[in-house]
Design a protein around this motif. Sequence first.
Motif, PDB file in Angstrom:
ATOM      1  N   LYS A  72       0.842  -1.254   0.004  1.00 36.63           N
ATOM      2  CA  LYS A  72       0.095   0.008  -0.101  1.00 36.63           C
ATOM      3  C   LYS A  72       0.908   1.210   0.032  1.00 36.63           C
ATOM      4  CE  LYS A  72      -4.319  -1.912   0.557  1.00 36.63           C
ATOM      5  NZ  LYS A  72      -5.496  -1.374  -0.149  1.00 36.63           N
ATOM      6  N   SER A  73       0.478   2.445  -0.822  1.00 36.39           N
ATOM      7  CA  SER A  73       1.205   3.401  -0.647  1.00 36.39           C
ATOM      8  C   SER A  73       1.056   4.231   0.665  1.00 36.39           C
ATOM      9  CB  SER A  73       0.598   4.499  -1.464  1.00 36.39           C
ATOM     10  OG  SER A  73       1.107   5.772  -1.438  1.00 36.39           O
ATOM     11  N   ILE A  74       2.318   4.578   1.058  1.00 36.09           N
ATOM     12  CA  ILE A  74       2.543   5.162   2.539  1.00 36.09           C
ATOM     13  C   ILE A  74       1.691   6.324   2.513  1.00 36.09           C
ATOM     14  CG2 ILE A  74       4.809   4.406   2.591  1.00 36.09           C
ATOM     15  CD1 ILE A  74       5.722   7.317   2.163  1.00 36.09           C
ATOM     16  N   TYR A  75       0.942   6.815   1.564  1.00 33.64           N
ATOM     17  CA  TYR A  75       0.162   7.976   1.722  1.00 33.64           C
ATOM     18  C   TYR A  75      -1.139   7.629   1.828  1.00 33.64           C
ATOM     19  CZ  TYR A  75       4.069  10.836   0.542  1.00 33.64           C
ATOM     20  OH  TYR A  75       5.352  11.279   0.487  1.00 33.64           O
ATOM     21  N   GLU A  76      -1.493   6.115   1.900  1.00 30.42           N
ATOM     22  CA  GLU A  76      -2.902   5.541   1.995  1.00 30.42           C
ATOM     23  C   GLU A  76      -3.068   5.115   3.644  1.00 30.42           C
ATOM     24  OE1 GLU A  76      -5.114   3.190  -1.127  1.00 30.42           O
ATOM     25  OE2 GLU A  76      -3.114   3.643  -2.116  1.00 30.42           O
ATOM     26  N   TRP A  77      -1.613   4.978   4.241  1.00 34.15           N
ATOM     27  CA  TRP A  77      -1.732   4.685   5.581  1.00 34.15           C
ATOM     28  C   TRP A  77      -2.217   5.830   6.540  1.00 34.15           C
ATOM     29  CZ3 TRP A  77       0.322   0.080   8.071  1.00 34.15           C
ATOM     30  CH2 TRP A  77       0.645  -1.016   7.305  1.00 34.15           C
ATOM     31  N   ASN A  78      -2.559   5.509   7.571  1.00 29.83           N
ATOM     32  CA  ASN A  78      -2.811   6.657   8.557  1.00 29.83           C
ATOM     33  C   ASN A  78      -1.338   6.627   9.253  1.00 29.83           C
ATOM     34  OD1 ASN A  78      -2.563   6.740  11.774  1.00 29.83           O
ATOM     35  ND2 ASN A  78      -4.452   7.841  11.358  1.00 29.83           N
ATOM     36  N   VAL A  79      -0.700   8.053   9.356  1.00 29.74           N
ATOM     37  CA  VAL A  79       0.763   8.233   9.524  1.00 29.74           C
ATOM     38  C   VAL A  79       0.969   7.329  10.981  1.00 29.74           C
ATOM     39  CG1 VAL A  79       0.327  10.220  10.893  1.00 29.74           C
ATOM     40  CG2 VAL A  79       2.742   9.763   9.496  1.00 29.74           C
ATOM     41  N   ASP A  80       0.367   7.362  11.781  1.00 34.96           N
ATOM     42  CA  ASP A  80       0.482   6.567  13.129  1.00 34.96           C
ATOM     43  C   ASP A  80       0.874   5.248  13.076  1.00 34.96           C
ATOM     44  OD1 ASP A  80       0.689   9.251  14.468  1.00 34.96           O
ATOM     45  OD2 ASP A  80      -1.423   9.087  15.055  1.00 34.96           O
ATOM     46  N   ASP A  81      -0.311   4.695  12.200  1.00 31.81           N
ATOM     47  CA  ASP A  81      -0.064   3.299  11.948  1.00 31.81           C
ATOM     48  C   ASP A  81       1.272   2.942  11.388  1.00 31.81           C
ATOM     49  OD1 ASP A  81      -2.451   2.969  13.213  1.00 31.81           O
ATOM     50  OD2 ASP A  81      -3.625   2.926  11.562  1.00 31.81           O
ATOM     51  N   LEU A  82       1.424   3.658  10.043  1.00 32.71           N
ATOM     52  CA  LEU A  82       2.814   3.383   9.444  1.00 32.71           C
ATOM     53  C   LEU A  82       3.862   3.490  10.214  1.00 32.71           C
ATOM     54  CD1 LEU A  82       4.273   3.133   6.522  1.00 32.71           C
ATOM     55  CD2 LEU A  82       4.223   5.729   6.529  1.00 32.71           C
ATOM     56  N   ARG A  83       4.179   4.351  11.123  1.00 35.62           N
ATOM     57  CA  ARG A  83       5.218   4.435  11.892  1.00 35.62           C
ATOM     58  C   ARG A  83       5.306   3.553  12.933  1.00 35.62           C
ATOM     59  NH1 ARG A  83       4.682  11.220  12.046  1.00 35.62           N
ATOM     60  NH2 ARG A  83       5.439  11.512  10.159  1.00 35.62           N
ATOM     61  N   ALA A  84       4.239   2.841  13.376  1.00 33.16           N
ATOM     62  CA  ALA A  84       4.352   2.043  14.352  1.00 33.16           C
ATOM     63  C   ALA A  84       4.997   0.793  13.982  1.00 33.16           C
ATOM     64  CB  ALA A  84       2.855   1.586  14.655  1.00 33.16           C
ATOM     65  N   HIS A  85       4.921   0.543  12.632  1.00 32.68           N
ATOM     66  CA  HIS A  85       5.629  -0.666  11.979  1.00 32.68           C
ATOM     67  C   HIS A  85       7.185  -0.340  11.619  1.00 32.68           C
ATOM     68  CE1 HIS A  85       2.143  -3.140  11.250  1.00 32.68           C
ATOM     69  NE2 HIS A  85       1.364  -1.965  10.961  1.00 32.68           N
ATOM     70  N   ILE A  86       7.657   0.688  12.188  1.00 35.86           N
ATOM     71  CA  ILE A  86       9.067   1.214  11.655  1.00 35.86           C
ATOM     72  C   ILE A  86       9.858   1.556  12.969  1.00 35.86           C
ATOM     73  CG2 ILE A  86      10.411   2.690  10.552  1.00 35.86           C
ATOM     74  CD1 ILE A  86       8.100   3.377   8.601  1.00 35.86           C
ATOM     75  N   GLY A  87      10.963   0.917  13.120  1.00 34.54           N
ATOM     76  CA  GLY A  87      11.784   1.152  14.168  1.00 34.54           C
ATOM     77  C   GLY A  87      13.051   2.120  13.535  1.00 34.54           C
ATOM     78  N   TYR A  88      12.982   3.632  13.810  1.00 33.57           N
ATOM     79  CA  TYR A  88      13.998   4.339  13.186  1.00 33.57           C
ATOM     80  C   TYR A  88      15.245   4.755  14.108  1.00 33.57           C
ATOM     81  CZ  TYR A  88      15.113   8.784  10.928  1.00 33.57           C
ATOM     82  OH  TYR A  88      15.929   9.872  10.431  1.00 33.57           O
ATOM     83  N   VAL A  89      16.274   4.669  13.729  1.00 35.21           N
ATOM     84  CA  VAL A  89      17.543   5.281  14.356  1.00 35.21           C
ATOM     85  C   VAL A  89      17.950   6.549  13.583  1.00 35.21           C
ATOM     86  CG1 VAL A  89      19.597   4.822  15.641  1.00 35.21           C
ATOM     87  CG2 VAL A  89      17.852   2.868  15.417  1.00 35.21           C
ATOM     88  N   PRO A  90      17.879   7.604  14.076  1.00 39.75           N
ATOM     89  CA  PRO A  90      18.223   8.717  12.983  1.00 39.75           C
ATOM     90  C   PRO A  90      19.849   8.670  13.189  1.00 39.75           C
ATOM     91  CG  PRO A  90      17.546   9.415  15.295  1.00 39.75           C
ATOM     92  CD  PRO A  90      17.193   7.962  15.199  1.00 39.75           C
ATOM     93  N   GLN A  91      20.678   9.618  12.170  1.00 40.18           N
ATOM     94  CA  GLN A  91      21.804   9.826  12.133  1.00 40.18           C
ATOM     95  C   GLN A  91      22.320  10.190  13.404  1.00 40.18           C
ATOM     96  OE1 GLN A  91      23.150  12.556   9.055  1.00 40.18           O
ATOM     97  NE2 GLN A  91      24.887  10.953   8.437  1.00 40.18           N
ATOM     98  N   LYS A  92      21.712  11.256  13.922  1.00 36.68           N
ATOM     99  CA  LYS A  92      22.154  11.783  15.408  1.00 36.68           C
ATOM    100  C   LYS A  92      21.366  11.333  16.469  1.00 36.68           C
ATOM    101  CE  LYS A  92      22.771  16.186  17.927  1.00 36.68           C
ATOM    102  NZ  LYS A  92      22.552  17.743  17.639  1.00 36.68           N
ATOM    103  N   ALA A  93      21.729  10.670  16.993  1.00 30.55           N
ATOM    104  CA  ALA A  93      21.243   9.724  18.463  1.00 30.55           C
ATOM    105  C   ALA A  93      20.722  10.817  19.541  1.00 30.55           C
ATOM    106  CB  ALA A  93      21.895   8.527  18.904  1.00 30.55           C
ATOM    107  N   TYR A  94      19.413  11.199  19.280  1.00 27.87           N
ATOM    108  CA  TYR A  94      19.051  12.257  20.467  1.00 27.87           C
ATOM    109  C   TYR A  94      18.271  11.321  21.553  1.00 27.87           C
ATOM    110  CZ  TYR A  94      17.089  16.405  22.430  1.00 27.87           C
ATOM    111  OH  TYR A  94      16.688  17.584  23.223  1.00 27.87           O
TER     112      TYR A  94
END
Length: 611
Positions: free
Chosen positions: A428-450
Amino acid sequence: MKPFMHYIKPLWFPAAIVSLLSLLTVAGTLYIPTLTATIINDGVLKGDLEMITSSSINMLVVALLTVLSAILGVAMSAHISASVGKVLRDDLVKALQCFSLRDFTHFGTGTILMRTSRDVEKIQSVLGEGLNMILPMPLMICVGLGLTFYKSWQLGLVILAVMACMILTIIFIESRALPIIKAIQLKLDDITDLVRDHIVGMPVIRAFNRRTYENDKEIVIFTESARLNKKLRQTFAIGLPTILILFNMSTVAILWFGGYNVSMGSLQVGDIMAVIEYANLILLSMLMAIFVIIDIPEAIVCYARIRELLEHENTDTFPEPYASSITNSMSQSTKHSTNQGSYQTSTGTGTATATATATDNTPLLEFRNVTFRYDNAESPALENISFKVYHGETLAIMGDIGSGKSTITNLIPRLFAIESGDILFKGKSIYEWNVDDLRAHIGYVPQKAYLFTGTIDMNVRYGAASGQVLSVEDVENACHLAKADEFINRLDGGYQYTVSQGGTNLSGGQRQRLAMARALVRKPDLFIFDDSFSALDGTTERAVRTALQEELQKDNRPALISVEQKVSAAKKADHILIINRGQVAGYGTHDELATTSTVYQQILASQEVTA
């Protein structure tokens, strides 16, 4: 965005009480001069001691009730102003949560901090003082003038003339002060940004001996700010003495005309004293209101700056074919239901929330001819990017600095919106996802660990998805996978060790491992590591990568996208994506790219790694 009265309307009951208390205060304040006139005319001049005593007792009772109503009015006004400030800050926080990263860059940290702190405080101050000083003024003027004209129409005209001169003075001050106040507000934003840069960048400033250079920058901006403030104070300095002169002249004029009327027998001495009190109360009420009115232009500017944040439309655009449907949906839902370009139907997540589970034949993540451009950029940061990632796979992204590697990782959780093309997650296109539901499936580690101010346990639990309940074992297991437990157990307090803002009391490698644990505790379908091993030593890095590979082979078979700098790490991935100047310069395994990709061959040569 509704007008400012939208914030006052829910507080109609305390506002009504303040109005009633103001009425009682004005009535009591104006009744005291009337009693004074009665005491002088019917008591002092006639020698009636009993009448003086009874009137004095009445005056004392009225004065006590007036003071009590004034105290209650101030307390209720403080409640109203504090409540409005709370709601304003709540709305600002909700609005800022909806900002895209572009929006934060557009406004800047300094102005956002000033608008959410000082601007709100100024509105609270003017509102509280206005209820106490401006609200009683019309009633004080009308009743006071009525009583004065009842005593003598000539003295009433004197007070009216003085009031007119005071109003003209106020208009003159306000017209000159408003542009200066706007300039001061902008300069305060610049000062906030400058001071913040100096605090955060102090190690660099000292390391390069640039204190003199930075001091010169401060002198320039502080001098300009001082010039503007001086100009503003000079404007007020012209008006306030003029007002005070008018205030004193009114007393002289009343005594002049009042004395003439007494000599003619049309007024009594007590009446003159009462009129002087009426004039003092009227003009004092105006004078006190003036001090608030002087601040009103600044409060108006502050509210306009706040409204600019509250009414700001998300700058992220949406790719076709979803642009029209998203725009229509957003217009039907509340503004705060969107988050950084998010999509929701008017009924919540609706049927557009992607719930499909990818099969082995369906890519977990797919980029289809994705193009992205930063604001005011001449050329796209990414152009026609296409690749696929399946469950259980590892994709390494490599390329030169500024080639667009981190931009790719930011597009997946919709931190930015793409210009064209499409990004699919679980079919599914990420623009058809509810943004909170989409991000719930992703574990994100940014370049700068804050890291946030709080305990280590709190920072790890921060990664929990909405509704996810974490046990102590979940936190400890995530930290064990990230090899963070090795240093946590050595800290005073262990998992309850207090982390300072940004994690400055931890090393770079420790912050990176806690950021990894924060992503691992979520147990997502997709891990995104944006150059997240750069601060780890070789032994720790190998241990963490081994633990991650074991995690990828578990039942849910999550995928891993990792921005890499080292070929030795990237060659172990299932596929490698080479980005060069925002375009795909190679895609395949290490062995394939070593023979087919010129850019990858150059990377190999630079790191002296052979195929």
